[in-house]
Design a protein around this motif. Structure first.
Motif, PDB file in Angstrom:
ATOM      1  N   GLU A  45       8.200 -19.754   7.125  1.00  0.00           N
ATOM      2  CA  GLU A  45       8.916 -20.610   8.079  1.00  0.00           C
ATOM      3  C   GLU A  45       9.945 -19.808   8.858  1.00  0.00           C
ATOM      4  O   GLU A  45      10.069 -19.958  10.080  1.00  0.00           O
ATOM      5  CB  GLU A  45       9.595 -21.753   7.317  1.00  0.00           C
ATOM      6  CG  GLU A  45      10.443 -22.657   8.189  1.00  0.00           C
ATOM      7  CD  GLU A  45      11.116 -23.765   7.403  1.00  0.00           C
ATOM      8  OE1 GLU A  45      11.956 -24.480   7.995  1.00  0.00           O
ATOM      9  OE2 GLU A  45      10.811 -23.922   6.201  1.00  0.00           O
ATOM     10  N   MET A  46      10.688 -18.948   8.168  1.00  0.00           N
ATOM     11  CA  MET A  46      11.681 -18.094   8.815  1.00  0.00           C
ATOM     12  C   MET A  46      11.122 -16.683   8.912  1.00  0.00           C
ATOM     13  O   MET A  46      10.768 -16.087   7.882  1.00  0.00           O
ATOM     14  CB  MET A  46      12.981 -18.082   8.014  1.00  0.00           C
ATOM     15  CG  MET A  46      13.678 -19.437   7.973  1.00  0.00           C
ATOM     16  SD  MET A  46      14.147 -20.041   9.610  1.00  0.00           S
ATOM     17  CE  MET A  46      15.379 -18.809  10.075  1.00  0.00           C
ATOM     18  N   ASN A  95      16.031  -7.409  19.408  1.00  0.00           N
ATOM     19  CA  ASN A  95      15.821  -7.812  20.797  1.00  0.00           C
ATOM     20  C   ASN A  95      15.034  -9.111  20.928  1.00  0.00           C
ATOM     21  O   ASN A  95      14.920  -9.658  22.024  1.00  0.00           O
ATOM     22  CB  ASN A  95      15.080  -6.714  21.562  1.00  0.00           C
ATOM     23  CG  ASN A  95      15.802  -5.387  21.549  1.00  0.00           C
ATOM     24  OD1 ASN A  95      15.305  -4.388  21.047  1.00  0.00           O
ATOM     25  ND2 ASN A  95      17.020  -5.381  22.094  1.00  0.00           N
ATOM     26  N   PHE A  96      14.483  -9.601  19.823  1.00  0.00           N
ATOM     27  CA  PHE A  96      13.599 -10.769  19.868  1.00  0.00           C
ATOM     28  C   PHE A  96      14.357 -12.055  19.567  1.00  0.00           C
ATOM     29  O   PHE A  96      15.237 -12.095  18.699  1.00  0.00           O
ATOM     30  CB  PHE A  96      12.469 -10.634  18.838  1.00  0.00           C
ATOM     31  CG  PHE A  96      11.465  -9.571  19.155  1.00  0.00           C
ATOM     32  CD1 PHE A  96      10.876  -9.495  20.400  1.00  0.00           C
ATOM     33  CD2 PHE A  96      11.083  -8.651  18.185  1.00  0.00           C
ATOM     34  CE1 PHE A  96       9.940  -8.518  20.687  1.00  0.00           C
ATOM     35  CE2 PHE A  96      10.141  -7.678  18.458  1.00  0.00           C
ATOM     36  CZ  PHE A  96       9.569  -7.606  19.722  1.00  0.00           C
ATOM     37  N   SER A  97      13.967 -13.132  20.241  1.00  0.00           N
ATOM     38  CA  SER A  97      14.430 -14.468  19.880  1.00  0.00           C
ATOM     39  C   SER A  97      13.700 -14.905  18.612  1.00  0.00           C
ATOM     40  O   SER A  97      12.741 -14.251  18.166  1.00  0.00           O
ATOM     41  CB  SER A  97      14.128 -15.459  21.008  1.00  0.00           C
ATOM     42  OG  SER A  97      12.713 -15.623  21.141  1.00  0.00           O
ATOM     43  N   LYS A  98      14.135 -16.041  18.030  1.00  0.00           N
ATOM     44  CA  LYS A  98      13.456 -16.530  16.827  1.00  0.00           C
ATOM     45  C   LYS A  98      11.987 -16.819  17.113  1.00  0.00           C
ATOM     46  O   LYS A  98      11.102 -16.485  16.313  1.00  0.00           O
ATOM     47  CB  LYS A  98      14.128 -17.794  16.289  1.00  0.00           C
ATOM     48  CG  LYS A  98      13.450 -18.330  15.027  1.00  0.00           C
ATOM     49  CD  LYS A  98      14.067 -19.623  14.538  1.00  0.00           C
ATOM     50  CE  LYS A  98      13.395 -20.095  13.247  1.00  0.00           C
ATOM     51  NZ  LYS A  98      11.970 -20.377  13.408  1.00  0.00           N
ATOM     52  N   GLY A  99      11.717 -17.438  18.243  1.00  0.00           N
ATOM     53  CA  GLY A  99      10.333 -17.729  18.594  1.00  0.00           C
ATOM     54  C   GLY A  99       9.502 -16.474  18.744  1.00  0.00           C
ATOM     55  O   GLY A  99       8.335 -16.428  18.316  1.00  0.00           O
ATOM     56  N   ASP A 134       3.606 -21.634   6.701  1.00  0.00           N
ATOM     57  CA  ASP A 134       4.669 -22.569   6.343  1.00  0.00           C
ATOM     58  C   ASP A 134       5.442 -22.987   7.593  1.00  0.00           C
ATOM     59  O   ASP A 134       6.122 -22.165   8.212  1.00  0.00           O
ATOM     60  CB  ASP A 134       5.601 -21.911   5.321  1.00  0.00           C
ATOM     61  CG  ASP A 134       6.585 -22.889   4.710  1.00  0.00           C
ATOM     62  OD1 ASP A 134       6.468 -24.104   4.969  1.00  0.00           O
ATOM     63  OD2 ASP A 134       7.474 -22.447   3.956  1.00  0.00           O
ATOM     64  N   GLU A 135       5.328 -24.265   7.973  1.00  0.00           N
ATOM     65  CA  GLU A 135       6.041 -24.815   9.133  1.00  0.00           C
ATOM     66  C   GLU A 135       5.935 -23.881  10.343  1.00  0.00           C
ATOM     67  O   GLU A 135       6.946 -23.370  10.846  1.00  0.00           O
ATOM     68  CB  GLU A 135       7.513 -25.069   8.784  1.00  0.00           C
ATOM     69  CG  GLU A 135       7.729 -26.142   7.739  1.00  0.00           C
ATOM     70  CD  GLU A 135       7.334 -27.541   8.198  1.00  0.00           C
ATOM     71  OE1 GLU A 135       7.138 -27.747   9.413  1.00  0.00           O
ATOM     72  OE2 GLU A 135       7.207 -28.425   7.334  1.00  0.00           O
ATOM     73  N   GLY A 139      10.435 -23.268  16.505  1.00  0.00           N
ATOM     74  CA  GLY A 139      10.870 -22.195  17.389  1.00  0.00           C
ATOM     75  C   GLY A 139       9.843 -21.748  18.415  1.00  0.00           C
ATOM     76  O   GLY A 139      10.150 -20.890  19.248  1.00  0.00           O
ATOM     77  N   LEU A 140       8.632 -22.310  18.349  1.00  0.00           N
ATOM     78  CA  LEU A 140       7.588 -21.905  19.293  1.00  0.00           C
ATOM     79  C   LEU A 140       7.569 -22.834  20.506  1.00  0.00           C
ATOM     80  O   LEU A 140       7.723 -24.047  20.369  1.00  0.00           O
ATOM     81  CB  LEU A 140       6.211 -21.929  18.622  1.00  0.00           C
ATOM     82  CG  LEU A 140       5.957 -20.930  17.497  1.00  0.00           C
ATOM     83  CD1 LEU A 140       4.527 -21.054  17.007  1.00  0.00           C
ATOM     84  CD2 LEU A 140       6.244 -19.499  17.947  1.00  0.00           C
ATOM     85  N   ASP A 141       7.345 -22.256  21.686  1.00  0.00           N
ATOM     86  CA  ASP A 141       7.201 -23.056  22.893  1.00  0.00           C
ATOM     87  C   ASP A 141       5.822 -23.726  22.897  1.00  0.00           C
ATOM     88  O   ASP A 141       4.931 -23.341  22.128  1.00  0.00           O
ATOM     89  CB  ASP A 141       7.382 -22.176  24.134  1.00  0.00           C
ATOM     90  CG  ASP A 141       6.401 -21.013  24.161  1.00  0.00           C
ATOM     91  OD1 ASP A 141       5.216 -21.230  24.467  1.00  0.00           O
ATOM     92  OD2 ASP A 141       6.829 -19.880  23.842  1.00  0.00           O
TER      93      ASP A 141
END
Length: 245
Positions: free
Chosen positions: A81-82, A132-136, A157-158, A162-164
């Motif tokens: 998930e994370m 440099n990366f966002s969570k997504g 897992d989930e 965070g995804l568009d």
């Protein structure tokens, strides 16, 4: 096929999950459904070997996690998930690490990686570090690294947090592609409308126990709710409330 038999376990002597019995067959997507605190994360942590069962057996294609953990885990890919990335490694180096860890054919793996990098709009970010990366974007890196493997089982897992919307669509397409190629997929999600559309079967957990399982039609029968959707069945079968896992 993943086979879970009489699995009981948790983080202490008190069991969180109790006598779970289920399978994930080759070529199918199984949704793991439950409220916070139902036991989804605990179940997954047992399946990936982070927790040792109190009792029960976990096997993947006849190989026991308890007896031969290395051969078991060689068949498995996990998307948490994370996102968990190595801060000192670039995206390119993460991919190279996965190729080495899974003993993949280098050229074929990079061909697969290029397709996924294009799909998730990461092609020009190969030399970026995780900072440099966002969570997504980190989640997309995890997805890319998992899907270049030839794993027989994908545990996700989930995956949509965070995804568009475009990334969600491409992820679902990639999951179905893996299943169509013969891999089993176990996906934990709270997005029940999406699960109903994309999953072949479902496992519903409540208070660490399986309260229903099977296809949507099977669940409708078990809940005595003909033509009901997954959300309505879920709400009818589980109690309100819950706590964090």
């Amino acid at each position: 096929m993943l086979t879970v038999t009489h699995l009981t376990g948790g983080y202490s002597r008190l069991p969180v999950i109790k006598d779970l019995n289920f399978t994930v067959k080759a070529g199918e997507i199984v949704g793991l459904i439950g409220l916070n605190g139902a036991g989804k994360s605990t179940t997954i942590n047992h399946l990936i070997g982070l927790l040792t069962p109190h009792t029960g057996e976990i096997e993947l294609n006849g190989i026991s996690l308890q007896v031969n953990p290395q051969k078991y885990k060689e068949q498995l890919a996990y998307i948490p998930e994370m996102p968990v990335l190595y801060e000192e490694l670039t995206l390119r180096e993460h991919i190279e690490m996965v190729i080495m860890a899974y003993h993949l054919d280098h050229d074929q793996a990079w061909q697969d990686a290029q397709h996924l990098l294009h799909l998730f709009r990461l092609t020009n970010k190969l030399d970026w570090l995780p900072a440099n990366f966002s969570k997504g974007m980190k989640q997309k890196v995890m997805i890319t690294c998992a899907f270049i493997t030839q794993a027989q089982l994908f545990i996700i897992d989930e995956p949509f947090l965070g995804l568009d919307p475009l990334a969600v669509k491409n992820l679902l397409t990639s999951i179905r592609t893996k299943a169509d190629a013969g891999a089993g997929v176990l996906m934990s999600t709270h997005v029940l409308s999406t699960a109903q559309t994309y999953c072949d079967r479902f496992i519903m957990l409540d208070h660490g126990q399986i309260i229903a399982h099977g296809t949507l039609t099977d669940l409708q029968t078990q809940a005595h709710m003909a033509d009901a959707n997954l959300t309505d069945i879920y709400l009818a079968l589980t109690q309100e409330g819950g706590s964090d896992e």
